[in-house]
Design an enzyme around this catalytic site. Structure first.
Site, PDB file in Angstrom:
ATOM      1  N   HIS A   1      38.097  61.047  92.425  1.00 19.31           N
ATOM      2  CA  HIS A   1      38.806  60.418  92.205  1.00 19.31           C
ATOM      3  C   HIS A   1      39.290  60.177  93.549  1.00 19.31           C
ATOM      4  O   HIS A   1      39.492  61.156  94.584  1.00 19.31           O
ATOM      5  CB  HIS A   1      40.464  60.580  91.547  1.00 19.31           C
ATOM      6  CG  HIS A   1      40.011  61.648  90.114  1.00 19.31           C
ATOM      7  ND1 HIS A   1      39.608  62.542  90.028  1.00 19.31           N
ATOM      8  CD2 HIS A   1      40.317  59.964  88.749  1.00 19.31           C
ATOM      9  CE1 HIS A   1      39.567  62.690  87.975  1.00 19.31           C
ATOM     10  NE2 HIS A   1      40.352  61.538  87.540  1.00 19.31           N
TER      11      HIS A   1
ATOM     12  N   ASP B   1      41.352  62.762  95.070  1.00 19.59           N
ATOM     13  CA  ASP B   1      40.415  64.031  95.159  1.00 19.59           C
ATOM     14  C   ASP B   1      40.746  64.157  96.566  1.00 19.59           C
ATOM     15  O   ASP B   1      39.738  65.439  96.850  1.00 19.59           O
ATOM     16  CB  ASP B   1      39.912  64.175  94.709  1.00 19.59           C
ATOM     17  CG  ASP B   1      39.884  64.049  93.234  1.00 19.59           C
ATOM     18  OD1 ASP B   1      40.435  64.310  92.779  1.00 19.59           O
ATOM     19  OD2 ASP B   1      38.862  63.689  92.596  1.00 19.59           O
TER      20      ASP B   1
HETATM   21  C1  XLS Z   1      40.435  63.666  82.250  1.00 17.93           C
HETATM   22  C2  XLS Z   1      39.393  63.262  82.921  1.00 17.93           C
HETATM   23  C3  XLS Z   1      39.546  62.335  84.038  1.00 17.93           C
HETATM   24  C4  XLS Z   1      37.731  61.797  84.413  1.00 17.93           C
HETATM   25  C5  XLS Z   1      37.701  61.113  85.261  1.00 17.93           C
HETATM   26  O1  XLS Z   1      40.981  64.535  80.803  1.00 17.93           O
HETATM   27  O2  XLS Z   1      38.640  64.388  82.269  1.00 17.93           O
HETATM   28  O3  XLS Z   1      39.580  63.597  84.729  1.00 17.93           O
HETATM   29  O4  XLS Z   1      37.032  62.677  83.455  1.00 17.93           O
HETATM   30  O5  XLS Z   1      39.657  60.796  86.071  1.00 17.93           O
END
Ligand code: XLS
Ligand code: CA
Ligand code: CA
Length: 439
Positions: free
Chosen positions: A101, A104
């Site tokens: 993301h 991140d």
């Molecule tokens: C949350 C999601 C998230 C997605 C990406 O539950 O798994 O991490 O994979 O935004």
């Protein structure tokens, strides 16, 4: 300077090895059904969990040290230390992809322009790191759920201003995905849903989400993004009702709004089970609709009703999932370990052992799926189960060459329906066990 000096390159040592820092089943170059394991299983590291999550939960603080030698967290120095750690981690495990993301990667500033400048600087640094390696981005995404501005949703927000911020984040995250060679771009609708109809216009919100996705596709194609867009379904958490409940719902949404040519599914195991399905169910629904794109490889806990994001350990589930993947001819996305160590597993060794567990589990799943297919009895049973549609009235039904009256006449003439045939579930389950555990 190495970030994990105590860890050497992780090698395949075979099922008898007792070395916790070795693969027992994942043998990258082993050929299974005509393809190398590493080609069936393009594994990816999830930036957020692996380099970010340090054990904080609703009741307690970090248990693991994920500073990676930086003097303070939440700084660009720390962001770069995470890059160093991430690349060393992937190289040591032989992982070729990562997922991220926007937030991140760098600490988010209040001013989105400052955040964007940091993202430029950090992705330049990542590009440098990528040189001379075969590591690339699997997919990127914009985090449109953590920042308080998204409390009422991103694409589904009530506020046109917030909608613009969502657009700005998507634009940037798409640019970064292209810059880092990403194969895909994910929309996980973390706040795209609602708590109560008393304050929500569902139709308006869904149309706005679809519009934003169209704009993202147009922009992505304009800047040279040739990969797939993905929706990652999840039924609940953080919202009570999330619009992308499961694969079937998300696929219906994509078709309704004319997005189905550009989008596929990113199926997460733990989300499928939260929706009351099995992992393989959502993979099947995606694949029969030509939308099996990528996988978030993790697992939930049947006793805990939330998104625990555990490393995959359940070999039956991995086997069933790999049956879907193999029968679909593989996936164009990858297997992203959207999973985190349990809170008390707080050492550097635990980080590596978790990935080894996940990679070995999917290697076992792949080998078992191959054995089940080669054994042939299950496919043979399914073919026989529907054999009445191969001839006579059945063949005419298939050919759409009958009327309702004609079908009814067949029944009326027979008067009583004979046993339609056993489903033989126990026989089939026993085959799975025999194939998995027999010599
Ligand atoms: C949350 C999601 C998230 C997605 C990406 O539950 O798994 O991490 O994979 O935004
Ligand atoms: Ca996920
Ligand atoms: Ca999850």
């Amino acid at each position: 300077m190495e970030k994990f000096p105590t860890i050497k390159e992780i090698k395949y040592e075979g099922p008898a090895s007792k070395n916790p820092l070795a693969f027992k089943f994942y043998d990258a170059n082993k050929v299974v059904l005509g393809k190398k394991m590493e080609d069936w299983l393009p594994f990816a590291m999830a930036w957020w969990h692996n380099l970010g999550a340090a054990g904080t939960d609703m009741f307690g603080r970090d248990t693991a040290d994920k500073s990676f030698g930086a003097s303070a967290k939440g700084t660009m120095e720390h962001a770069k230390a995470k890059v160093d750690a991430g690349f060393e981690f992937m190289k040591k495990l032989g992982i070729k992809y990562f997922c991220f993301h926007d937030v991140d990667l760098v600490p988010e500033d209040e001013d989105i322009n400052v955040t964007n400048a940091r993202l430029d600087e950090l992705t330049d640094y990542i590009l440098e790191k990528m040189k001379g390696t075969d590591i690339k981005c699997l997919w990127g995404t914009a985090n449109m759920f953590s920042n308080p501005r998204f409390m009422n949703g991103a694409g589904s927000t009530n506020s046109a201003e917030v909608y613009c911020f969502a657009a700005a984040q998507i634009k940037k995250a798409l640019e970064l995905t292209v810059k880092l060679g990403g194969r895909g771009y994910v929309f996980w609708g973390g706040r795209e849903g609602y708590e109560t109809l008393l304050n929500t216009d569902v139709k308006f919100e869904q149309e706005n989400i679809a519009n934003l996705m169209h704009l993202a596709v147009d922009y992505g194609r304009k800047i040279g993004f040739t990969g797939d867009f993905y929706i990652e379904p999840k039924p609940k958490e953080p919202m009570k009702h999330q619009y992308d409940f499961d694969a079937a719902t998300a696929i219906g949404f994509l078709r309704q709004y004319g997005l189905d040519k550009d989008f596929k599914m990113n199926i997460e195991a733990n989300h499928a089970t939260l929706a009351g399905h099995t992992f393989e169910h959502d993979l099947r629904i995606s694949s029969i609709n030509g939308m099996l794109g990528s996988i978030d490889a993790n697992q939930g806990d049947p006793i805990l009703g939330w998104d625990t994001d555990e490393f995959p350990f359940d070999v039956y589930s991995a086997t069933n999932a790999m049956l879907e993947v193999v029968k679909a001819g593989g996936i164009t996305g990858g297997f992203n370990f959207d999973a985190k160590n349990r809170r008390p597993s707080n050492t550097v060794e635990d980080m590596f052992e978790a990935y080894i567990l996940g990679m070995d589990t999917f290697a076992l799943g792949l080998m078992n799926a191959a054995k089940i297919i080669e054994d042939g009895r299950i496919d043979e049973f399914i073919a026989k189960k529907y054999a009445s549609f191969n001839e006579g009235i059945g063949a005419r039904i298939r050919a759409k060459d009958v009327t309702l009256e004609e079908l009814a006449a067949v029944a009326l003439e027979k008067r009583v329906c004979k046993n339609p045939g056993s489903g033989k579930q126990e026989y089939l389950e026993a085959i799975v066990n025999q194939v998995m555990f027999g010599k």
